[in-house]
Design a protein around this motif. Sequence first.
Motif, mmCIF file in Angstrom:
data_model
loop_
_atom_site.group_PDB
_atom_site.id
_atom_site.type_symbol
_atom_site.label_atom_id
_atom_site.label_comp_id
_atom_site.label_asym_id
_atom_site.label_seq_id
_atom_site.Cartn_x
_atom_site.Cartn_y
_atom_site.Cartn_z
ATOM 1 N N HIS A 24 0.857 -1.184 0.000
ATOM 2 C CA HIS A 24 0.000 0.000 0.000
ATOM 3 C C HIS A 24 0.893 1.233 0.000
ATOM 4 N N LYS A 25 0.336 2.314 -0.517
ATOM 5 C CA LYS A 25 1.105 3.563 -0.582
ATOM 6 C C LYS A 25 1.042 4.279 0.763
ATOM 7 N N LEU A 26 2.199 4.613 1.290
ATOM 8 C CA LEU A 26 2.316 5.364 2.543
ATOM 9 C C LEU A 26 2.775 6.775 2.196
ATOM 10 N N ALA A 27 2.033 7.761 2.664
ATOM 11 C CA ALA A 27 2.370 9.158 2.374
ATOM 12 C C ALA A 27 2.573 9.927 3.673
ATOM 13 N N VAL A 28 3.571 10.796 3.680
ATOM 14 C CA VAL A 28 3.804 11.679 4.813
ATOM 15 C C VAL A 28 3.870 13.117 4.305
ATOM 16 N N ILE A 29 3.375 14.036 5.097
ATOM 17 C CA ILE A 29 3.401 15.454 4.739
ATOM 18 C C ILE A 29 4.156 16.212 5.821
ATOM 19 N N LEU A 30 5.172 16.957 5.387
ATOM 20 C CA LEU A 30 6.023 17.690 6.319
ATOM 21 C C LEU A 30 6.063 19.168 5.920
ATOM 22 N N PRO A 31 5.503 20.068 6.742
ATOM 23 C CA PRO A 31 5.589 21.503 6.428
ATOM 24 C C PRO A 31 6.967 22.054 6.759
ATOM 25 N N VAL A 32 7.476 22.899 5.875
ATOM 26 C CA VAL A 32 8.784 23.519 6.074
ATOM 27 C C VAL A 32 8.709 24.983 5.658
ATOM 28 N N SER A 33 9.730 25.729 6.001
ATOM 29 C CA SER A 33 9.798 27.135 5.629
ATOM 30 C C SER A 33 9.941 27.282 4.114
ATOM 31 N N ARG A 34 9.373 28.380 3.571
ATOM 32 C CA ARG A 34 9.430 28.626 2.129
ATOM 33 C C ARG A 34 10.875 28.799 1.640
ATOM 34 N N GLU A 35 11.799 29.133 2.550
ATOM 35 C CA GLU A 35 13.195 29.292 2.153
ATOM 36 C C GLU A 35 13.781 27.997 1.588
ATOM 37 N N TYR A 36 13.163 26.865 1.901
ATOM 38 C CA TYR A 36 13.669 25.594 1.388
ATOM 39 C C TYR A 36 13.580 25.514 -0.133
ATOM 40 N N LEU A 37 12.725 26.349 -0.764
ATOM 41 C CA LEU A 37 12.646 26.365 -2.223
ATOM 42 C C LEU A 37 13.954 26.855 -2.841
ATOM 43 N N ASP A 38 14.737 27.596 -2.078
ATOM 44 C CA ASP A 38 16.002 28.121 -2.580
ATOM 45 C C ASP A 38 17.179 27.187 -2.302
ATOM 46 N N TYR A 39 16.895 26.026 -1.709
ATOM 47 C CA TYR A 39 17.939 25.030 -1.469
ATOM 48 C C TYR A 39 18.255 24.288 -2.760
ATOM 49 N N LYS A 40 19.505 23.884 -2.907
ATOM 50 C CA LYS A 40 19.811 22.900 -3.935
ATOM 51 C C LYS A 40 19.129 21.599 -3.560
ATOM 52 N N GLN A 41 18.786 20.804 -4.570
ATOM 53 C CA GLN A 41 18.068 19.557 -4.290
ATOM 54 C C GLN A 41 18.863 18.661 -3.346
ATOM 55 N N SER A 42 20.177 18.624 -3.517
ATOM 56 C CA SER A 42 21.008 17.792 -2.648
ATOM 57 C C SER A 42 20.954 18.281 -1.210
ATOM 58 N N ASP A 43 21.051 19.605 -0.992
ATOM 59 C CA ASP A 43 21.006 20.155 0.355
ATOM 60 C C ASP A 43 19.631 19.940 0.989
ATOM 61 N N PHE A 44 18.591 20.075 0.172
ATOM 62 C CA PHE A 44 17.235 19.908 0.674
ATOM 63 C C PHE A 44 17.025 18.493 1.217
ATOM 64 N N PHE A 45 17.398 17.479 0.439
ATOM 65 C CA PHE A 45 17.145 16.104 0.873
ATOM 66 C C PHE A 45 18.127 15.660 1.962
ATOM 67 N N ASN A 46 19.287 16.277 2.017
ATOM 68 C CA ASN A 46 20.166 16.028 3.162
ATOM 69 C C ASN A 46 19.500 16.499 4.453
ATOM 70 N N ALA A 47 18.852 17.676 4.376
ATOM 71 C CA ALA A 47 18.205 18.235 5.556
ATOM 72 C C ALA A 47 16.933 17.478 5.926
ATOM 73 N N MET A 48 16.192 17.016 4.919
ATOM 74 C CA MET A 48 14.896 16.401 5.170
ATOM 75 C C MET A 48 14.971 14.896 5.404
ATOM 76 N N LYS A 49 16.101 14.280 5.086
ATOM 77 C CA LYS A 49 16.233 12.820 5.169
ATOM 78 C C LYS A 49 15.764 12.249 6.506
ATOM 79 N N PRO A 50 16.267 12.735 7.651
ATOM 80 C CA PRO A 50 15.840 12.122 8.912
ATOM 81 C C PRO A 50 14.362 12.313 9.209
#
Length: 309
Positions: A91-117
Amino acid sequence: MVLKREQFNPDNVMMREAQDGSIPAKYETLVLKEVLQNSKIMQLGKYIDMGGDLEKNFEVFAKGPGAYWVDEGNRIQTSKAEFLNIKIRAHKLAVILPVSREYLDYKQSDFFNAMKPRIAEAFYRKFDEAAILNKENPFDFSIDGSVTTAGNTVTGEINYDNLLAVEDKLLDHDIEANAWINKAQNNTALRNATKVENGTTERLYDRSGSVIDGLPFVNLKSDQMTKGDLYAGDFDYLYYGIPGNLKYQLSTDAQLSTIVGTDGKPVNLFEQDMVALRATMDIAVMIAKDEAFAKLTATAPTETTDPKA
């Protein structure tokens, strides 16, 4: 002249330019590694390679073959092993995590490093609560549901005799437990679960060795698990699979009906200048034998045999 296709590099992509898609392979691997290391189901259960499919049929060993005493010159009896043909479905498991809009200015690598845990913790907590506690459970299986179906519940406080009674529930079905699932809040009661015999105090709980009656235990961190509850079982009867890739999508204007702010109201991303990350993964769990699990609880079980009740 042959043009060489440029290889995708998450270091060169900003999140505002890639607001949906698959989580890059490197970070998907890191998220899954953290999920595998922390999910109690995945620590104790057996992995099934689903080959990318949402459903898979496979066989599990049931019993046999047997051995026989043979008199000299007599024909040797033959027998064959018995297997169960079972199906595991994701089954599909979905999670929703709110973050600051500044995350749009992150590089994709930096973003997923921060959000991984945060992604990993949300996934393994939700999966364990469904597959162990039967909370918001999309699966046809859960440990708590199997306990109810099999009638393997011991009602009472955590003490020496009741812990052994849980293991005896399994032995009544010719099953030996190989692990326990505990809640850290039970540790004081477990330390006091002793019995004095011939002047010697016998203990079942050893925190330093992480064992209860010589069997390993894991602590489930969930406010959905009731203090005083413990599960024991043969986790060789529990299977899980992860057939698909992790995907994500960002939203800047949704209202999150299931997440509230400090004011107790649903989070409105546009009004609060926030972004929401929705991450999804396909995941499967199945239990081959209900009788393989038992529970100690201070709460009397309800009269039902429906594993999803």
